[in-house]
Structure formats: C-alpha cells, structure tokens
Design an enzyme around this catalytic site. Structure first.
Site, PDB file in Angstrom:
ATOM      1  N   ASN A  88       0.869  -1.187   0.000  1.00  0.00           N
ATOM      2  CA  ASN A  88       0.000   0.000   0.000  1.00  0.00           C
ATOM      3  C   ASN A  88       0.898   1.227   0.000  1.00  0.00           C
ATOM      4  O   ASN A  88       1.646   1.435   0.971  1.00  0.00           O
ATOM      5  CB  ASN A  88      -0.850   0.023   1.272  1.00  0.00           C
ATOM      6  CG  ASN A  88      -2.309  -0.295   1.034  1.00  0.00           C
ATOM      7  OD1 ASN A  88      -3.020  -0.534   1.985  1.00  0.00           O
ATOM      8  ND2 ASN A  88      -2.785  -0.275  -0.183  1.00  0.00           N
TER       9      ASN A  88
ATOM     10  N   CYS B 221      -4.355  -3.940   2.551  1.00  0.00           N
ATOM     11  CA  CYS B 221      -5.230  -2.972   3.214  1.00  0.00           C
ATOM     12  C   CYS B 221      -5.168  -3.277   4.703  1.00  0.00           C
ATOM     13  O   CYS B 221      -5.577  -4.354   5.139  1.00  0.00           O
ATOM     14  CB  CYS B 221      -6.667  -3.089   2.698  1.00  0.00           C
ATOM     15  SG  CYS B 221      -7.859  -2.069   3.606  1.00  0.00           S
ATOM     16  N   GLY B 222      -4.670  -2.339   5.477  1.00  0.00           N
ATOM     17  CA  GLY B 222      -4.464  -2.575   6.901  1.00  0.00           C
ATOM     18  C   GLY B 222      -5.746  -2.792   7.675  1.00  0.00           C
ATOM     19  O   GLY B 222      -5.863  -3.745   8.463  1.00  0.00           O
TER      20      GLY B 222
ATOM     21  N   CYS C 100      -7.050   4.520   7.842  1.00  0.00           N
ATOM     22  CA  CYS C 100      -6.332   3.600   6.953  1.00  0.00           C
ATOM     23  C   CYS C 100      -5.207   2.978   7.768  1.00  0.00           C
ATOM     24  O   CYS C 100      -4.326   3.691   8.256  1.00  0.00           O
ATOM     25  CB  CYS C 100      -5.775   4.340   5.739  1.00  0.00           C
ATOM     26  SG  CYS C 100      -4.759   3.303   4.661  1.00  0.00           S
TER      27      CYS C 100
END
Length: 279
Positions: free
Chosen positions: A11, A215-216, A81
């Site tokens: 990311n 995607c965390g 995020c």
C-alpha cells in the site's frame, strides 16, 4: 514542494508535512481543489502514483503529536487507513514530529502507535471495532455468506474457495456498491484460511476502486472475523497480503484493544513539480 513516498505491505502513500498550511496556500494560488490535487498527484504515469495521499498537520489537542488528512487516490476522504497510519507514523518520526510512542488525530478518533526498529516496523492501536453483523449476499449469481465490521472504515469479509483465481475486482465492485451498504458503500475482503493462525487475503478498496496489494484495516477486519468464525484460533493472527508480506493483528478477548503491526518502507523523498498540476 517536498514530498515523500512510503509503502506498507504494498500500500503506497504520498506524505506531505503540511503543518505550515503550504498545500492549501498553493491550491488557492492555482485555483484548484484539494480533490483535483490529490487525483493529479496520485495518478500513475502522469503523476507520482499512489493509493493515497496524507497531509500531516498540527493537532487540535496539544496532547497529541499531530493530526492527518487522509485522501484516497480518487480524492475522497477516508476516516482511517491501517497501512497509511503506519506510513504516517514513520514519516512523522523521521521528521522529528513524534517519538517512539505516538498519538495522532484522525476522523476515526485518536490513534496510538509504537515505532520499532527505527521506524522500519510500526504497530498501531486501532479504534474499537463496531457494527459487526453477518451478511448474506447474492451478486451476479454468486451467493456469499460473510460478515460486516467497521475497523475505522467499513469492511465486508467473506471466505471463498480458490482465492488465487477468484475474480476480486468483478465481485468486489458489485459488493462495494451493493444496496446493503448504502449510502457510503464498503471495502470488500476475500479470505482463505491456511492454518490455525494464518489467513490469506485479497481486498477491493473503496476510493481506490480496484484491488490493492494490501489494506491494513481490511487485514484487521478479516483477522477479527476469522477468529470469531473459528477459521483461526491463535493470536496474533498472521495475514498474508496480496503483495506477499505478513501483517500481524493482535487483540484482547473482548476485541476492544486491536493492534496492527508490520513493516514500513521508505520509497523516496523528492520535490513535486507544479507542472503536473497545470489545468
């Protein structure tokens, strides 16, 4: 304008120290919106290229180290995020804005974080998950029994067979805009349990409008739901991302304290040319 690019598990994010408000001054001078700015800078090939852009700003509460403004690559604002927060913390740490223990302000609330290995590893304490519910959907003839949870931003999680060949973008987009998740939509995660502590994940991200390498908050949502559904039974849960890196998601018995940990890589520092902002 000085910018930096960092990535966490694939990311990638553009980071700008905007504590002096220089970004807003520039936008006023050029007569463009922050959304236009973000889209132009985040676009691959004609811009820098990134999944999102983060402005580091002065905190509203001086007990916190900084606040952020987080934008997806399409210019939309996101409350939180996970991987972006880890990149923001390393950036702030290297700029001397914070120390090893960090508190910063987001639209999802105050986020605590811990810097390890000189910033190469960052652990963030996410906001308490909420709105968990089981959801059954039928999209384009495919029936999916999954779960919804908000880990700072909304996520739908479903276990699928043959994750490697699953059409993530096709079904991710259909679910992202499904009436079940109106009006704001949801991020979509497809998972495959590997053993009693490990899952693989592929994610369609709202705002990026495509599959991303990681995607965390999606990894966190998937780990929590995998634990609740009995797909795994050991903590921390190891989440293998599309990019191949492993994120660790740990939590207490009540799932009130949730942590996301992983590597952060500094890609480059440079100076943004205003030529790409010509309208």
């Amino acid at each position: 304008m000085e910018i930096a690019k960092y990535q966490g598990s694939g990311n990638d994010f553009i980071l700008i120290d905007n504590r002096d408000g220089k970004v807003y001054t520039l936008l006023d001078k050029l007569g463009i919106t922050i959304k236009d700015f973000v889209v132009k800078v985040c676009t691959f090939h004609t811009g820098v290229g990134a999944d999102g852009l983060i402005l580091i700003e002065e905190p509203k509460d001086r007990e916190n180290d900084f606040s952020w403004q987080f934008f997806n690559s399409d210019g939309s604002v996101a409350e939180m995020c996970g991987n972006g927060s880890r990149c923001a913390v390393r950036f702030a740490y290297e700029k001397g804005i914070c120390k090893e223990e960090v508190k910063f302000e987001t639209l999802a609330g105050i986020i605590k974080a811990y810097v390890k290995e000189g910033g190469k590893v960052v652990k963030v304490k996410l906001t308490k998950p909420k709105d968990y519910r089981k959801v059954s959907l039928e999209v384009d003839g495919l029936k999916l029994d999954g779960s919804f949870i908000n880990t700072g931003v909304p996520h739908f999680v479903a276990k699928v067979d043959n994750l490697e060949n699953f059409p993530v973008v096709k079904y991710g987009r259909l679910i992202r805009f499904h009436k079940e998740f109106e009006p704001k939509g949801t991020n979509v995660n497809f998972i495959e349990p590997l053993d009693d502590q490990t899952i693989r994940i592929r994610t369609y991200e709202r705002g990026v409008e495509s599959e991303t390498l990681a995607c965390g908050t999606g990894a966190t949502a998937s780990a929590l739901i995998s634990y609740m559904e009995g797909y795994v039974n050991k903590r921390p849960v190891k989440v293998i991302t599309k990019g191949g890196e492993v994120l660790l998601v740990d939590f207490d018995d009540k799932m009130e304290e949730v942590y996301l940990e992983g590597r952060v890589v500094k890609v480059f520092e440079g100076v943004l040319s205003y030529e790409i902002l010509d309208v």
